[in-house]
Motif scaffolding. Sequence first.
Motif, PDB file in Angstrom:
ATOM      1  N   ALA A   1       0.612  -1.139  -0.007  1.00 18.77           N
ATOM      2  CA  ALA A   1       0.003  -0.058  -0.088  1.00 18.77           C
ATOM      3  C   ALA A   1       0.868   1.285  -0.017  1.00 18.77           C
ATOM      4  N   GLY A   2       1.992   1.174   0.735  1.00 18.41           N
ATOM      5  CA  GLY A   2       2.961   2.277   0.865  1.00 18.41           C
ATOM      6  C   GLY A   2       3.449   2.648  -0.304  1.00 18.41           C
TER       7      GLY A   2
ATOM      8  N   TRP B   1       2.395   5.486  -7.463  1.00 21.22           N
ATOM      9  CA  TRP B   1       1.462   5.650  -8.496  1.00 21.22           C
ATOM     10  C   TRP B   1       0.335   6.832  -8.109  1.00 21.22           C
ATOM     11  N   ILE B   2       0.484   7.305  -6.910  1.00 20.40           N
ATOM     12  CA  ILE B   2      -0.470   8.516  -6.613  1.00 20.40           C
ATOM     13  C   ILE B   2       0.330   9.972  -6.348  1.00 20.40           C
ATOM     14  N   ILE B   3       1.357   9.801  -5.414  1.00 18.57           N
ATOM     15  CA  ILE B   3       2.035  10.839  -5.087  1.00 18.57           C
ATOM     16  C   ILE B   3       3.025  11.311  -6.292  1.00 18.57           C
TER      17      ILE B   3
ATOM     18  N   ILE C   1       2.500   1.637  -3.604  1.00 18.37           N
ATOM     19  CA  ILE C   1       1.558   1.999  -4.474  1.00 18.37           C
ATOM     20  C   ILE C   1       1.125   3.596  -4.306  1.00 18.37           C
ATOM     21  N   VAL C   2       0.922   3.940  -3.004  1.00 18.68           N
ATOM     22  CA  VAL C   2       0.840   5.297  -2.926  1.00 18.68           C
ATOM     23  C   VAL C   2       1.857   6.279  -3.285  1.00 18.68           C
ATOM     24  N   ASN C   3       2.953   5.740  -3.008  1.00 15.59           N
ATOM     25  CA  ASN C   3       4.160   6.418  -3.409  1.00 15.59           C
ATOM     26  C   ASN C   3       4.368   6.779  -4.752  1.00 15.59           C
TER      27      ASN C   3
ATOM     28  N   THR D   1       9.202  10.162   4.963  1.00 10.52           N
ATOM     29  CA  THR D   1       8.738   8.785   5.145  1.00 10.52           C
ATOM     30  C   THR D   1       9.712   8.087   6.294  1.00 10.52           C
TER      31      THR D   1
ATOM     32  N   PHE E   1       4.041   0.479   6.628  1.00 11.44           N
ATOM     33  CA  PHE E   1       3.262   1.415   5.395  1.00 11.44           C
ATOM     34  C   PHE E   1       4.323   2.517   4.955  1.00 11.44           C
TER      35      PHE E   1
ATOM     36  N   LEU F   1       6.106   3.668   1.512  1.00  8.30           N
ATOM     37  CA  LEU F   1       6.298   4.911   1.108  1.00  8.30           C
ATOM     38  C   LEU F   1       7.756   5.276   0.711  1.00  8.30           C
TER      39      LEU F   1
END
Length: 684
Positions: free
Chosen positions: A271-272, A278-280, A274-276, A347, A573, A577
């Motif tokens: 999750a970390g 694919w999103i941020i 993907i957030v890092n 992070t 998590f 990140l």
Amino acid sequence: MPLKSTLAVPITDDPSLPVVTFRFWLISFFFTALGATVQQYYFFRSSSGTYSIFFVNLVSFSLGKAMARTLSERKFTLLGQTFSLNPGPFNIKEHALIGIAVSTGAGSAYAIDILSATDLFLGYRINALGSILLIITTQCCGYGMAGLLRRYLVYPAEMVWWSNLVQVVFYNTMHNTQDFQSIRLIRGWSRMKFFWIVTVTVFLYQFIPQWLAPILVYFDWLCWIRPFDMNFWAFFSSISGGGILSLSFDWTSIGGATMYLPLSAQLCSFAGVIVNYWIILPIMWMNNYMGVKAIGKPLTTKLFYEETGLPFNIKPFLNQDYSVNETLYEQGPPANMAPMYALGFMTSFMGLAACCTHVGFFHGREIWRNWKQAVGSDQEDIHTRMMRVYPEVPQLWYAGFYLVMAVLAAVACEFYVDLRYLLPGKPIANMTFKCYGYMAMSQCNLLLSDLKLGHYMKIPPRSMFVGQIWGTVVGCFFNYLTMILIINSQRDALDGTKPDANGLWTGQRVQTFWGSGLIYGALGPARMFALDGKYWFVYYGFLIGFLGPIVLWALSKKFPQYRWWSKLNVAIFAGGLHNFPNGYAMGILVSLITALVFQWFLFRYHKAWWTRYTFILSAALDAGAAFTGLIIFLFLGGGLSPKLAVNVPSWWGNYYTPEGDNGPYLAVDRCGAANNAWTSGAEL
């Protein structure tokens, strides 16, 4: 009361079994040297495989049995001591000590970061003696601490090191019962036959992605829609960008640990990541946050000048002793970090704070109860009672060894590494201080874990002392030799002068360490992280990491019917990140799928199959991939000699031109425009 270790650890012992034998010396040397070489090789590769201890345990078992059958039983006398090359059957204590020795040395020494960074980015190669002293002293500085803490963290029954129980069961299954030999797997194969068939199959397969068709390592299929669009490249390239929904068919990008690590921990980490990525990353890129587009790539650990986007070079600002000339530096524009690199510091702070808070709130009472029982209990652990038959290692041994290492560390720093003082403006000194500080803690933890394993296995303490030091020292020499071979043969790819056309060799990890050395050492954290500066936001990491677990703990008290609150680990998590700057974005989706298949579907619905196959399959896959990488480096890649190098002709699976670039594509993943020939998405 916690589950007693006696449920997994037999309460029997045979003090007559020989431990430190000729077989131990030979087998442990071979597997430690192999592991140190393989892990050091992976340190400079874009995909990081693992050197499985289960592979070592399986193969050393067969080798030990074979040596017991074939070696001469003749007795020899040396320095007044009588010994035999073959003192009897290969036993469980020999086997366990081999595994312990290998685990202490079969890794990549942290000091290699210093030696590689100074060599690649300063052109300053510390000589062989100074390098070896630096590696050995950093690897051994935790021994004294481990020796002092044995009484509290090894001997009490309440101090159960759960990861060791798997190995205890593994060793006892192989040696004390006929189950290991009698169990039959698919097609009636024995475990060893299954292991070797899978290992050889993966060994042969891995030549395809690792040598013949590296495009399979970076299968960035979405990037192919618009390969010369800079935004597509930044989002979908797993070499230079976020690698969104990218695939990888290289096992080293996946790793056997995805098959058996707890699913909750893996999901937090994924999750970390993907957030890092694919999103941020897309948000920062599309908004040109901190001028990231001027740098030319979203992910880099190099410092740069914000106005021009040109890389910052520290060399013109260094004095003869490698300290920073403050006057010269202040005359020019300041060095800057890429936003994703700055986020990495935030992070890491978040993970540090969250680790402390999560453990304190979710497990504080349990830890405190066990600590009081361990320190104040009059009841002696049965394993500790059984171990009293063996002579203990005097505290003086650990203290003396620590003192020797401290003196050698001072010699290395004073006469070879040219460190001087730990002050802002001295990058090498700061990197070395970080290395010694971190390794004292890290090695102490590793050695305590192995001491507990030796305690469970009833290995004499003095044999443990010898075995741990032996493995550590052997590993240090092969770390250094492998580093020299790789830097000599792949310098251009590692220092960024001429990136590897196939994207397999990288100096990313060294560059990350060097970047930290510049920030904390050369320039000083006051310049980079001042409260009135542009990177002040990194301190929010401490606040988020501190509060996050408290919120989850409060929710677990408010809604106790949901038992998964403690599995939502903010520290793990944050580790996800923090995947950049520590790694590339490749293999994320395939690794997640592998974890779900093994740790959810098979573990839940086919647990008998999972129990029977997972660990041996994981070990075989990792072992086969590791052997392939080693052979490619030593022979086909010219690691031993450039005359042995064999280059694969250009074809669709690698697509590089005779000049060594991938034009018209930027990299082997067929993504990005060579020579800055973008068709769209490059506007600032």
